[in-house]
Motif scaffolding. Structure first.
Motif, PDB file in Angstrom:
ATOM      1  N   ALA A  60      -3.418 -44.140   0.998  1.00  0.00           N
ATOM      2  CA  ALA A  60      -2.180 -43.863   0.272  1.00  0.00           C
ATOM      3  C   ALA A  60      -0.963 -44.298   1.096  1.00  0.00           C
ATOM      4  O   ALA A  60       0.049 -43.630   1.112  1.00  0.00           O
ATOM      5  CB  ALA A  60      -2.095 -42.380  -0.057  1.00  0.00           C
ATOM      6  N   LYS A  61      -1.107 -45.408   1.817  1.00  0.00           N
ATOM      7  CA  LYS A  61      -0.015 -45.883   2.668  1.00  0.00           C
ATOM      8  C   LYS A  61       1.228 -46.132   1.834  1.00  0.00           C
ATOM      9  O   LYS A  61       1.192 -46.846   0.837  1.00  0.00           O
ATOM     10  CB  LYS A  61      -0.422 -47.153   3.394  1.00  0.00           C
ATOM     11  CG  LYS A  61       0.620 -47.642   4.397  1.00  0.00           C
ATOM     12  CD  LYS A  61       0.084 -48.781   5.217  1.00  0.00           C
ATOM     13  CE  LYS A  61       1.134 -49.316   6.189  1.00  0.00           C
ATOM     14  NZ  LYS A  61       1.618 -48.281   7.097  1.00  0.00           N
ATOM     15  N   ARG A  62       2.308 -45.558   2.282  1.00  0.00           N
ATOM     16  CA  ARG A  62       3.549 -45.677   1.531  1.00  0.00           C
ATOM     17  C   ARG A  62       4.287 -46.953   1.902  1.00  0.00           C
ATOM     18  O   ARG A  62       4.282 -47.374   3.045  1.00  0.00           O
ATOM     19  CB  ARG A  62       4.430 -44.462   1.801  1.00  0.00           C
ATOM     20  CG  ARG A  62       3.862 -43.180   1.212  1.00  0.00           C
ATOM     21  CD  ARG A  62       4.633 -41.976   1.681  1.00  0.00           C
ATOM     22  NE  ARG A  62       4.172 -40.770   1.020  1.00  0.00           N
ATOM     23  CZ  ARG A  62       4.518 -39.541   1.382  1.00  0.00           C
ATOM     24  NH1 ARG A  62       5.339 -39.376   2.404  1.00  0.00           N
ATOM     25  NH2 ARG A  62       4.076 -38.493   0.730  1.00  0.00           N
ATOM     26  N   ARG A  63       4.952 -47.517   0.915  1.00  0.00           N
ATOM     27  CA  ARG A  63       5.761 -48.696   1.146  1.00  0.00           C
ATOM     28  C   ARG A  63       7.220 -48.285   1.231  1.00  0.00           C
ATOM     29  O   ARG A  63       7.651 -47.324   0.595  1.00  0.00           O
ATOM     30  CB  ARG A  63       5.580 -49.716   0.024  1.00  0.00           C
ATOM     31  CG  ARG A  63       4.175 -50.237  -0.113  1.00  0.00           C
ATOM     32  CD  ARG A  63       4.115 -51.400  -1.074  1.00  0.00           C
ATOM     33  NE  ARG A  63       4.923 -52.529  -0.604  1.00  0.00           N
ATOM     34  CZ  ARG A  63       5.033 -53.680  -1.266  1.00  0.00           C
ATOM     35  NH1 ARG A  63       4.414 -53.840  -2.425  1.00  0.00           N
ATOM     36  NH2 ARG A  63       5.765 -54.668  -0.785  1.00  0.00           N
ATOM     37  N   ALA A  64       7.989 -49.048   1.974  1.00  0.00           N
ATOM     38  CA  ALA A  64       9.411 -48.747   2.110  1.00  0.00           C
ATOM     39  C   ALA A  64      10.202 -50.046   2.152  1.00  0.00           C
ATOM     40  O   ALA A  64       9.912 -50.935   2.957  1.00  0.00           O
ATOM     41  CB  ALA A  64       9.664 -47.927   3.373  1.00  0.00           C
ATOM     42  N   LEU A  65      11.178 -50.130   1.272  1.00  0.00           N
ATOM     43  CA  LEU A  65      12.065 -51.282   1.215  1.00  0.00           C
ATOM     44  C   LEU A  65      13.496 -50.806   1.408  1.00  0.00           C
ATOM     45  O   LEU A  65      13.818 -49.635   1.180  1.00  0.00           O
ATOM     46  CB  LEU A  65      11.951 -51.996  -0.144  1.00  0.00           C
ATOM     47  CG  LEU A  65      10.558 -52.489  -0.560  1.00  0.00           C
ATOM     48  CD1 LEU A  65      10.616 -53.065  -1.971  1.00  0.00           C
ATOM     49  CD2 LEU A  65      10.026 -53.518   0.428  1.00  0.00           C
TER      50      LEU A  65
ATOM     51  N   LEU B 281       7.982 -50.702  -6.056  1.00  0.00           N
ATOM     52  CA  LEU B 281       7.675 -49.403  -5.449  1.00  0.00           C
ATOM     53  C   LEU B 281       7.015 -48.439  -6.432  1.00  0.00           C
ATOM     54  O   LEU B 281       7.345 -48.419  -7.619  1.00  0.00           O
ATOM     55  CB  LEU B 281       8.955 -48.790  -4.880  1.00  0.00           C
ATOM     56  CG  LEU B 281       9.625 -49.621  -3.767  1.00  0.00           C
ATOM     57  CD1 LEU B 281      10.904 -48.955  -3.300  1.00  0.00           C
ATOM     58  CD2 LEU B 281       8.668 -49.841  -2.599  1.00  0.00           C
ATOM     59  N   LYS B 282       6.107 -47.643  -5.899  1.00  0.00           N
ATOM     60  CA  LYS B 282       5.362 -46.663  -6.692  1.00  0.00           C
ATOM     61  C   LYS B 282       5.640 -45.254  -6.180  1.00  0.00           C
ATOM     62  O   LYS B 282       6.312 -45.070  -5.179  1.00  0.00           O
ATOM     63  CB  LYS B 282       3.855 -46.955  -6.623  1.00  0.00           C
ATOM     64  CG  LYS B 282       3.470 -48.384  -6.939  1.00  0.00           C
ATOM     65  CD  LYS B 282       3.858 -48.795  -8.349  1.00  0.00           C
ATOM     66  CE  LYS B 282       3.423 -50.234  -8.656  1.00  0.00           C
ATOM     67  NZ  LYS B 282       3.948 -50.701  -9.970  1.00  0.00           N
ATOM     68  N   SER B 283       5.061 -44.274  -6.855  1.00  0.00           N
ATOM     69  CA  SER B 283       5.265 -42.874  -6.466  1.00  0.00           C
ATOM     70  C   SER B 283       4.932 -42.658  -4.995  1.00  0.00           C
ATOM     71  O   SER B 283       3.908 -43.117  -4.501  1.00  0.00           O
ATOM     72  CB  SER B 283       4.377 -41.967  -7.324  1.00  0.00           C
ATOM     73  OG  SER B 283       4.569 -40.606  -6.967  1.00  0.00           O
TER      74      SER B 283
ATOM     75  N   ARG C 211      15.444 -47.240 -13.241  1.00  0.00           N
ATOM     76  CA  ARG C 211      14.264 -48.093 -13.428  1.00  0.00           C
ATOM     77  C   ARG C 211      13.160 -47.799 -12.410  1.00  0.00           C
ATOM     78  O   ARG C 211      12.022 -48.250 -12.585  1.00  0.00           O
ATOM     79  CB  ARG C 211      14.653 -49.571 -13.318  1.00  0.00           C
ATOM     80  CG  ARG C 211      15.652 -50.050 -14.368  1.00  0.00           C
ATOM     81  CD  ARG C 211      15.905 -51.547 -14.193  1.00  0.00           C
ATOM     82  NE  ARG C 211      17.055 -52.028 -14.921  1.00  0.00           N
ATOM     83  CZ  ARG C 211      17.067 -52.356 -16.222  1.00  0.00           C
ATOM     84  NH1 ARG C 211      15.960 -52.224 -16.922  1.00  0.00           N
ATOM     85  NH2 ARG C 211      18.162 -52.806 -16.798  1.00  0.00           N
ATOM     86  N   PHE C 212      13.467 -47.082 -11.337  1.00  0.00           N
ATOM     87  CA  PHE C 212      12.440 -46.769 -10.344  1.00  0.00           C
ATOM     88  C   PHE C 212      11.427 -45.790 -10.935  1.00  0.00           C
ATOM     89  O   PHE C 212      11.765 -44.947 -11.768  1.00  0.00           O
ATOM     90  CB  PHE C 212      13.070 -46.192  -9.083  1.00  0.00           C
ATOM     91  CG  PHE C 212      13.719 -47.223  -8.204  1.00  0.00           C
ATOM     92  CD1 PHE C 212      13.004 -47.808  -7.166  1.00  0.00           C
ATOM     93  CD2 PHE C 212      15.019 -47.623  -8.421  1.00  0.00           C
ATOM     94  CE1 PHE C 212      13.593 -48.778  -6.355  1.00  0.00           C
ATOM     95  CE2 PHE C 212      15.619 -48.586  -7.623  1.00  0.00           C
ATOM     96  CZ  PHE C 212      14.903 -49.172  -6.591  1.00  0.00           C
ATOM     97  N   ALA C 213      10.208 -45.903 -10.466  1.00  0.00           N
ATOM     98  CA  ALA C 213       9.116 -45.084 -10.994  1.00  0.00           C
ATOM     99  C   ALA C 213       9.256 -43.628 -10.554  1.00  0.00           C
ATOM    100  O   ALA C 213       9.917 -43.313  -9.557  1.00  0.00           O
ATOM    101  CB  ALA C 213       7.775 -45.641 -10.507  1.00  0.00           C
ATOM    102  N   ALA C 214       8.608 -42.749 -11.301  1.00  0.00           N
ATOM    103  CA  ALA C 214       8.569 -41.332 -10.935  1.00  0.00           C
ATOM    104  C   ALA C 214       7.977 -41.186  -9.541  1.00  0.00           C
ATOM    105  O   ALA C 214       6.992 -41.846  -9.192  1.00  0.00           O
ATOM    106  CB  ALA C 214       7.730 -40.555 -11.942  1.00  0.00           C
TER     107      ALA C 214
END
Length: 321
Positions: free
Chosen positions: A25-30, A96-98, A146-149
């Motif tokens: 479940a590695k989180r992404r960050a931009l 990006l996702k939850s 527009r970003f996801a929940a």
């Protein structure tokens, strides 16, 4: 008598360790960092809005983002066009996702255009002054929606009108004496002339946002939503319940104040970096804002607002991916 040799016991295959939950479940960050020391006078009635520290702010916030494992995009000066900023925002919201993280920083002038939708009490829509045109608060709100929940979004706005990125200018512009820092405020006469010169363009932007909002079944009301005023309002409730990401805004000043420029960093960004202290700050977002305020001049008081489900987000250490 012959004996049958006993077979050696078979070794059990050692099971491969399953991928850890954290790795799976590695989180992404931009991050996106916008800084403009000048704007295109061709759009702004001959005014270039010269400032000194905005591009340095963007560079320093990029360095902070890199130190926290984010993948940054930097748009400065002429690179920070309306098209480029909107493209970068949409790329992030589409990726990006939850659980993921997005940091958005803006350093430059704040402006205003007349509100054509009737949603603003002061009849003005607040803006970020980008290179070739202003980004209206309605547009920014729509892009954030527009970003996801479950996506965590931190917005840092070092500009005038940034108490909620949606507020009116002071009753009179501040007087700037020689040698004093400049306010990040587009002069009213320039704001009026810029609007007159491009009225169809800015009115059309607001109509496009209203059309998009109607398509999605909601009414865009960024002032009320970002400021979280009148929480009993049925209109606000409708907007907030449809807003899925978790957004924290920390602004450079209150609604009726101006954010000041500086010789290297803006007053707000410089103080934020001082408090952050290369990651040594150990509190949460609310405490972060309080400590920043404690070291600012009383004429400039950074603000904090939230939008969407932010209780867990607020309790985290700032910039935690």
């Amino acid at each position: 008598m012959s004996t049958t040799p006993t077979s050696a016991p078979k070794k059990r295959a050692t099971p491969r360790p399953a991928a850890s939950a954290s790795a799976a479940a590695k989180r992404r960050a931009l991050s996106l960092h916008i800084g403009l020391n000048k704007v295109d006078p061709g759009h702004y009635a001959g005014w270039d809005g010269e400032l000194f520290a905005c591009e340095a702010d963007a560079a320093d916030m990029r360095a902070l983002a890199l130190s926290k494992g984010m993948k940054p995009t930097v748009l400065i000066g002429a690179q920070a066009s309306r098209a480029a900023v909107l493209k970068a925002l949409r790329a992030a919201s589409g990726t990006l996702k939850s659980g993921d993280y997005f940091l958005l920083t803006f350093s430059g002038h704040g402006g205003q255009v007349p509100d054509t939708s009737g949603e603003e009490v002061d009849r003005q829509d607040e803006t970020w002054c980008l290179w070739d045109g202003q980004l209206i608060d309605d547009e920014l709100y729509l892009e954030l929606s527009r970003f996801a929940a479950g996506v965590r979004v931190l917005v840092l706005s070092d500009s005038c009108h940034s108490g909620t990125v949606t507020r009116a200018a002071p009753a009179s512009p501040p007087v700037v004496l020689p040698g004093q820092p400049r306010p990040r405020l587009m002069p009213r006469q320039i704001a009026r002339k810029t609007y007159r010169d491009h009225q169809d363009f800015y009115d059309g932007l607001q109509k496009e946002v209203a059309t998009e909002a109607a398509r999605s079944g909601g009414v865009i009301d960024p002032d009320a939503a970002l400021a979280q005023v009148r929480i009993d309002s049925s209109r606000l409730t409708g907007v907030v319940t449809k807003f899925l990401p978790s957004v924290i805004l920390i602004s450079g000043c209150q609604d009726n104040q101006t954010s000041m420029d500086g010789e290297f960093n803006g007053a707000f960004t410089g103080r934020l970096l001082e408090v952050w202290d290369q990651g040594r700050f150990g509190g949460n977002y609310t405490q972060f804002r309080h400590v920043i305020v404690a070291g600012m001049e009383p004429t400039q008081t950074p603000n904090l607002y939230t939008l969407g489900p932010c209780a867990t987000f607020l309790a985290q250490k700032p910039f935690t991916v």
